[in-house]
Design a protein around this motif. Structure first.
Motif, mmCIF file in Angstrom:
data_model
loop_
_atom_site.group_PDB
_atom_site.id
_atom_site.type_symbol
_atom_site.label_atom_id
_atom_site.label_comp_id
_atom_site.label_asym_id
_atom_site.label_seq_id
_atom_site.Cartn_x
_atom_site.Cartn_y
_atom_site.Cartn_z
ATOM 1 N N ALA A 170 -58.201 -123.267 26.245
ATOM 2 C CA ALA A 170 -59.332 -122.203 25.976
ATOM 3 C C ALA A 170 -59.074 -121.011 26.122
ATOM 4 C CB ALA A 170 -60.716 -122.861 26.557
ATOM 5 N N ARG A 171 -58.468 -120.584 27.331
ATOM 6 C CA ARG A 171 -58.535 -119.153 27.546
ATOM 7 C C ARG A 171 -57.370 -118.456 26.739
ATOM 8 N NH1 ARG A 171 -59.126 -118.979 34.383
ATOM 9 N NH2 ARG A 171 -61.315 -119.033 34.263
ATOM 10 N N ILE A 172 -56.408 -119.094 26.651
ATOM 11 C CA ILE A 172 -55.174 -118.752 25.526
ATOM 12 C C ILE A 172 -55.930 -118.308 24.232
ATOM 13 C CG2 ILE A 172 -53.035 -119.395 24.380
ATOM 14 C CD1 ILE A 172 -52.200 -120.734 26.814
ATOM 15 N N LEU A 173 -56.625 -119.589 23.498
ATOM 16 C CA LEU A 173 -57.403 -119.386 22.367
ATOM 17 C C LEU A 173 -57.985 -118.260 22.550
ATOM 18 C CD1 LEU A 173 -58.334 -122.988 21.814
ATOM 19 C CD2 LEU A 173 -56.529 -121.742 20.477
ATOM 20 N N TYR A 174 -59.105 -118.089 23.292
ATOM 21 C CA TYR A 174 -59.866 -116.745 23.220
ATOM 22 C C TYR A 174 -59.145 -115.615 23.665
ATOM 23 C CZ TYR A 174 -64.805 -118.227 22.356
ATOM 24 O OH TYR A 174 -65.957 -118.531 21.739
ATOM 25 N N MET A 211 -56.281 -114.563 22.180
ATOM 26 C CA MET A 211 -55.827 -114.444 20.990
ATOM 27 C C MET A 211 -57.009 -113.852 20.197
ATOM 28 S SD MET A 211 -52.752 -117.180 20.292
ATOM 29 C CE MET A 211 -53.905 -118.632 20.705
ATOM 30 N N TYR A 212 -57.952 -114.710 20.215
ATOM 31 C CA TYR A 212 -59.280 -114.514 19.364
ATOM 32 C C TYR A 212 -59.802 -112.961 19.653
ATOM 33 C CZ TYR A 212 -64.000 -116.070 17.376
ATOM 34 O OH TYR A 212 -65.059 -116.210 16.829
ATOM 35 N N ILE A 248 -56.356 -119.306 9.864
ATOM 36 C CA ILE A 248 -54.964 -119.838 10.027
ATOM 37 C C ILE A 248 -55.133 -120.392 11.558
ATOM 38 C CG2 ILE A 248 -52.575 -119.345 10.657
ATOM 39 C CD1 ILE A 248 -52.722 -117.034 8.822
ATOM 40 N N ASN A 249 -54.555 -121.722 11.617
ATOM 41 C CA ASN A 249 -54.573 -122.518 12.865
ATOM 42 C C ASN A 249 -53.999 -121.761 13.896
ATOM 43 O OD1 ASN A 249 -54.044 -124.326 15.207
ATOM 44 N ND2 ASN A 249 -53.367 -126.010 13.535
ATOM 45 N N PHE A 250 -54.799 -121.579 14.979
ATOM 46 C CA PHE A 250 -54.370 -120.669 16.328
ATOM 47 C C PHE A 250 -53.402 -120.960 16.949
ATOM 48 C CE2 PHE A 250 -58.194 -118.466 15.158
ATOM 49 C CZ PHE A 250 -58.429 -117.125 15.710
ATOM 50 N N LEU A 306 -46.127 -117.856 17.586
ATOM 51 C CA LEU A 306 -45.498 -116.504 17.450
ATOM 52 C C LEU A 306 -45.259 -115.839 18.736
ATOM 53 C CD1 LEU A 306 -47.460 -115.305 14.466
ATOM 54 C CD2 LEU A 306 -45.284 -115.978 14.585
ATOM 55 N N LEU A 307 -46.129 -116.196 19.759
ATOM 56 C CA LEU A 307 -45.930 -115.380 21.167
ATOM 57 C C LEU A 307 -44.957 -116.005 21.834
ATOM 58 C CD1 LEU A 307 -49.832 -115.347 22.148
ATOM 59 C CD2 LEU A 307 -48.331 -113.475 21.439
#
Length: 481
Positions: free
Chosen positions: A179-183, A185-186, A248-250, A256-257
């Motif tokens: 969740a933290r990685i997603l947010y 990038m978001y 696009i799918n996160f 990419l990272l």
């Protein structure tokens, strides 16, 4: 059913929403508006709910998949019910049903509105409208998971029920870490868009609110004319690009990272998603070129509207209600398809379409060669039979809900195009439809009953049908699974 655990998590989430109310309150203070008081009152109510029911964790913290589904569905409903209070208290939207519609539309990132005059609203209220998009885009439970421990042991049940797509993947072993990685990038993508919009001449408030709406693929704007208000090819271009990026799918940004570029470039869903956008843009550009007397101008408006509709954002720069029938049909098709799984976009998702098309192809091959072993693969990996079964059931449920909703909305006695596209746009979390719910129209003309139906459709669409339907299944309240 672990009712105490459900109550604990929901109460904790209400407390987080109370903290969230402080942001529009501060915006109101900055602009010297009285609306700040109403955000403070709402925050106090939500904090009181948390203090009463959410401070003490139950001894039995175990939740099953069914609790995860119930928590997700009820959380979205309660967040929307509470989020509507500032609209009603400030009299920005006097009717609670209308305020609830607007809030559900915000959190589900639909972008449909009942407001006929947006520009006269206080800045705090406008900020709150756009903030609901940004929080709802990645998911209210994922947002709470980032800020609190919530329930670390069972949090993947919550993510699976809320993250859009046939499957929810972990980026790292723990759901909270994911969740933290997603947010992360978001937030980064949102901040980058703000910078680009500022460079195009937007003031800071407009840049932030429009970036929030783009990131959540929601579409609320502070202007009646939406993005068309700015009449800027640069701003149109920036928002078009970022709408596509947020569709696009996160997981691919995470690759990419990690510099796993091959995994990104070979992703079938990404290629199909970009291919659909390119194809739809070319068809519409050619179809409307005569009306704009310039191929470049036609491309600008076609690309923006296609990106807005397929990502289910709902921003508009042109009244596509006046476009030729071919262009409107293409937009309706991409509206149904939607964005990628694991993105902030709505719709049925490109990944499900891929699985469905490949399943049809497999059945045709099996009919020709009954003894042959045909496997459905996506990105070189075999699709599990349970995933495929889930996709089939999803499509059947989707069609049934669409039919029932259109029948219920037809009570208003509006034309079929209005009723059908009204349901289609809310069920797919897009925003604008055609005719009386077109890009320059709104949903104010519908009855309260119809607005509630639309709210249910928006929640069903955002939660991808099953979590919300589980609320009405008697068996889920007794069985363990």
């Amino acid at each position: 059913m672990n009712v105490k655990m459900i109550r604990y998590i929901i109460s904790k989430m209400m407390g987080v929403e109370g903290l969230l109310m402080l942001l529009p309150m501060m915006v109101g203070i900055i602009y010297g508006e009285h609306t700040s008081v109403y955000f403070l009152i709402t925050a106090a109510i939500l904090t009181a709910i948390y203090l009463l029911f959410g401070r003490k964790c139950p001894e039995n913290m175990t939740i099953y998949a069914k609790e995860g589904l119930i928590i997700v569905a009820t959380a979205w409903i309660f967040w929307s019910l509470a989020g509507a209070l500032p609209f009603v208290l400030s009299k920005s939207i006097p009717s609670y049903v209308d305020a609830f519609f607007e809030t559900v539309s915000g959190f589900t990132t639909t972008g449909s509105t009942i407001l006929t005059e947006i520009e006269g609203l206080p800045k705090g209220i406008l900020f709150w409208r756009s903030l609901t998009h940004w929080v709802g885009g990645m998911g209210v439970l994922v947002f709470v998971m980032v800020l609190t421990s919530l329930d670390e042991k069972n949090s993947m049940h919550l993510m699976r029920a809320e993250v859009p797509g046939p499957e929810a993947d972990k980026l790292v072993p723990k759901a909270r870490g994911t969740a933290r990685i997603l947010y992360g990038m978001y937030f980064t993508l949102t901040a980058i868009e703000v910078v680009f919009l500022l460079a195009g001449g937007m003031n800071l408030f407009d840049a932030v609110t429009h970036a929030f709406s783009t990131a959540g693929t929601g579409g609320f704007s502070g202007y009646n004319a939406s993005v068309a208000h700015f009449n800027s090819a640069y701003i149109d271009g920036v928002i078009t690009v970022f709408m596509i990026l947020f569709g696009i799918n996160f997981n691919l940004y995470f690759f990419l990272l990690l510099k796993e570029f091959k995994s990104v470039f070979k992703n079938e869903e990404l290629r199909a998603y970009l291919g659909i956008i390119a194809g739809a843009t070319v068809v519409i550009t050619c179809n409307i070129a005569g009306g704009y007397h310039s191929l470049l101008k036609a491309f600008r408006y076609a690309a923006f509207q296609v990106a807005s509709v397929i990502t289910t954002t709902g921003f508009v720069t042109a009244d596509f209600n006046k476009w030729p029938e071919l262009s409107k049909c293409v937009l309706l098709l991409v509206m149904v398809i939607g964005a990628s799984a694991g993105s902030t976009g709505g719709g049925i998702k490109v990944s499900r379409l891929l699985i469905l098309v490949k399943s049809i192809r497999r059945e045709l091959k099996t009919m020709i060669h009954p003894k042959a072993v045909n496997i459905v693969k996506v990105n070189g990996k075999k699709v599990k039979e349970e995933t495929m079964r889930g996709v089939y059931v999803y499509f059947i449920a989707y069609i049934l809900i669409l039919i029932v909703s259109v029948l219920l909305i037809s009570i208003n006695n509006f034309d079929f195009t209005t009723s059908f596209t009204g349901v289609l746009t809310t069920l797919n979390n897009v925003g604008p439809g055609l005719n009386l719910v077109g890009p320059v129209e709104n949903f104010a003309k519908f009855s309260d009953f119809s607005k509630i139906v639309f709210c249910v459709d928006m929640l069903i669409g955002r939660l991808e049908i099953f979590p919300f339907l589980m609320l009405f299944s008697p068996s889920i309240w007794s069985r363990k699974f």
